[in-house]
Design an enzyme around this catalytic site. Structure first.
Site, PDB file in Angstrom:
ATOM      1  N   LYS A  13      29.310  22.314  62.834  1.00 47.15           N
ATOM      2  CA  LYS A  13      28.103  23.134  62.748  1.00 47.15           C
ATOM      3  C   LYS A  13      26.964  22.408  62.038  1.00 47.15           C
ATOM      4  O   LYS A  13      25.803  22.521  62.440  1.00 47.15           O
ATOM      5  CB  LYS A  13      28.527  24.440  62.082  1.00 47.15           C
ATOM      6  CG  LYS A  13      27.652  25.073  61.088  1.00 47.15           C
ATOM      7  CD  LYS A  13      28.308  26.351  60.585  1.00 47.15           C
ATOM      8  CE  LYS A  13      29.056  26.171  59.286  1.00 47.15           C
ATOM      9  NZ  LYS A  13      28.215  25.887  58.128  1.00 47.15           N
ATOM     10  N   ARG A  88      27.942  33.518  54.615  1.00 49.36           N
ATOM     11  CA  ARG A  88      29.396  33.375  54.745  1.00 49.36           C
ATOM     12  C   ARG A  88      30.097  34.717  54.585  1.00 49.36           C
ATOM     13  O   ARG A  88      31.250  34.860  54.950  1.00 49.36           O
ATOM     14  CB  ARG A  88      29.938  32.424  53.676  1.00 49.36           C
ATOM     15  CG  ARG A  88      29.487  30.984  53.850  1.00 49.36           C
ATOM     16  CD  ARG A  88      29.978  30.148  52.680  1.00 49.36           C
ATOM     17  NE  ARG A  88      29.243  28.903  52.577  1.00 49.36           N
ATOM     18  CZ  ARG A  88      29.563  27.788  53.223  1.00 49.36           C
ATOM     19  NH1 ARG A  88      30.593  27.770  54.031  1.00 49.36           N
ATOM     20  NH2 ARG A  88      28.839  26.704  53.070  1.00 49.36           N
ATOM     21  N   ARG A 127      40.499  13.355  58.467  1.00 49.80           N
ATOM     22  CA  ARG A 127      39.330  12.905  57.705  1.00 49.80           C
ATOM     23  C   ARG A 127      39.771  12.152  56.451  1.00 49.80           C
ATOM     24  O   ARG A 127      40.713  12.552  55.774  1.00 49.80           O
ATOM     25  CB  ARG A 127      38.505  14.136  57.301  1.00 49.80           C
ATOM     26  CG  ARG A 127      37.293  13.789  56.454  1.00 49.80           C
ATOM     27  CD  ARG A 127      36.339  14.935  56.396  1.00 49.80           C
ATOM     28  NE  ARG A 127      36.805  16.002  55.501  1.00 49.80           N
ATOM     29  CZ  ARG A 127      36.067  17.047  55.182  1.00 49.80           C
ATOM     30  NH1 ARG A 127      34.865  17.198  55.699  1.00 49.80           N
ATOM     31  NH2 ARG A 127      36.546  17.969  54.376  1.00 49.80           N
ATOM     32  N   ARG A 158      41.678  13.699  51.022  1.00 48.67           N
ATOM     33  CA  ARG A 158      41.529  14.743  50.000  1.00 48.67           C
ATOM     34  C   ARG A 158      42.645  15.771  50.127  1.00 48.67           C
ATOM     35  O   ARG A 158      43.066  16.113  51.226  1.00 48.67           O
ATOM     36  CB  ARG A 158      40.170  15.439  50.151  1.00 48.67           C
ATOM     37  CG  ARG A 158      39.023  14.626  49.621  1.00 48.67           C
ATOM     38  CD  ARG A 158      37.670  15.275  49.862  1.00 48.67           C
ATOM     39  NE  ARG A 158      37.740  16.692  50.247  1.00 48.67           N
ATOM     40  CZ  ARG A 158      36.678  17.410  50.582  1.00 48.67           C
ATOM     41  NH1 ARG A 158      35.476  16.852  50.601  1.00 48.67           N
ATOM     42  NH2 ARG A 158      36.799  18.658  50.915  1.00 48.67           N
ATOM     43  N   ARG A 169      42.408  27.139  54.213  1.00 46.05           N
ATOM     44  CA  ARG A 169      40.936  27.243  54.194  1.00 46.05           C
ATOM     45  C   ARG A 169      40.449  28.010  55.414  1.00 46.05           C
ATOM     46  O   ARG A 169      39.525  28.818  55.323  1.00 46.05           O
ATOM     47  CB  ARG A 169      40.296  25.846  54.199  1.00 46.05           C
ATOM     48  CG  ARG A 169      40.217  25.197  52.840  1.00 46.05           C
ATOM     49  CD  ARG A 169      40.068  23.687  52.954  1.00 46.05           C
ATOM     50  NE  ARG A 169      38.758  23.276  53.471  1.00 46.05           N
ATOM     51  CZ  ARG A 169      38.508  22.053  53.942  1.00 46.05           C
ATOM     52  NH1 ARG A 169      39.452  21.140  53.988  1.00 46.05           N
ATOM     53  NH2 ARG A 169      37.305  21.744  54.355  1.00 46.05           N
TER      54      ARG A 169
END
Ligand SMILES: [Zn+2]
Length: 219
Positions: A13, A88, A127, A158, A169
């Site tokens: 996004k 959000r 990632r 991470r 998440r």
């Protein structure tokens, strides 16, 4: 045209927001950027936000929305604005709607970028992040070097990009976003689902067509 972007982490996004901003010639505004800018300029709300952050407290929606109001009232946003990550939760959707109303404006389009969960997990768990400059990379392995920002760093995975953490998440995101979608459906609609699977050009094309359809519907 006021455009709100919604979408889970990994759907692209932010990237699409930048492309739309360039194409439409209007700024893309993200909550973090606006907040940092207000702090840097030392506006009254910026100073209030800084005091909270220095104490390690969260900046409440009321302060964020106040800062957002200054941004939306600025000449740079007169033609339109793309809001990335500003909404959000349902209270944020309500808050934004109210402050736009105060300015005689409204949300003209809500674009929800989405992909199946397995693809999001695949993207995010692929990632790596530089341990020095925090830049993110896709398709590069942990342990490789990053020299992109003058200093040499090492790419690490991470903790919150591990597959289990990514699924958590996404679960949190979906719990927050479902009511936001319902809220927009009940309050004027103007929400379009964008299939975010495909090349950047394909996804951008879908977003542009959705905006044209929403504009046509409003006229
Ligand atoms: Zn780096």
């Amino acid at each position: 045209m006021v455009i709100v972007l919604l979408g889970p982490p990994g759907a692209g996004k932010g990237t699409q927001g930048e492309r739309l901003a360039a194409r439409l010639g209007i700024p893309k505004v993200a909550t973090g950027d606006v907040l940092r800018d207000a702090v840097r300029r030392g506006t009254p709300l910026g100073l209030e936000a800084k005091a909270l952050m220095d104490r390690g407290d969260l900046v409440p929606d009321s302060v964020i929305m106040g800062i957002m109001k200054e941004t939306l009232a600025a000449p740079s946003a007169a033609k339109g604005v793309i809001l990335d990550g500003v909404v959000r939760t349902t209270p944020q959707a309500e808050g934004l709607s109210k402050l736009l109303g105060d300015l005689g404006r409204q949300v003209d389009a809500v674009l929800l970028f989405d992909i199946v969960e397995d693809e999001l997990v695949r993207r995010l768990s692929g990632r790596t992040t530089c341990n020095v400059c925090q830049k993110s990379f896709f398709g590069r392995e942990p342990g490789e070097q990053c020299t992109d920002n003058g200093k040499t760093g090492v790419l690490v995975r991470r903790q919150d990009d591990e597959p289990d953490a990514v699924r958590k998440r996404l679960q949190v995101y979906r719990q927050q976003t479902a009511p936001v979608m319902d809220w927009y459906d009940r309050n004027g609609g103007r929400l379009a689902h964008i299939d975010a699977l495909g090349t950047l050009d394909e996804v951008e094309g879908r977003a542009i067509r959705a905006l044209e359809t929403l504009k046509g519907g409003a006229a």
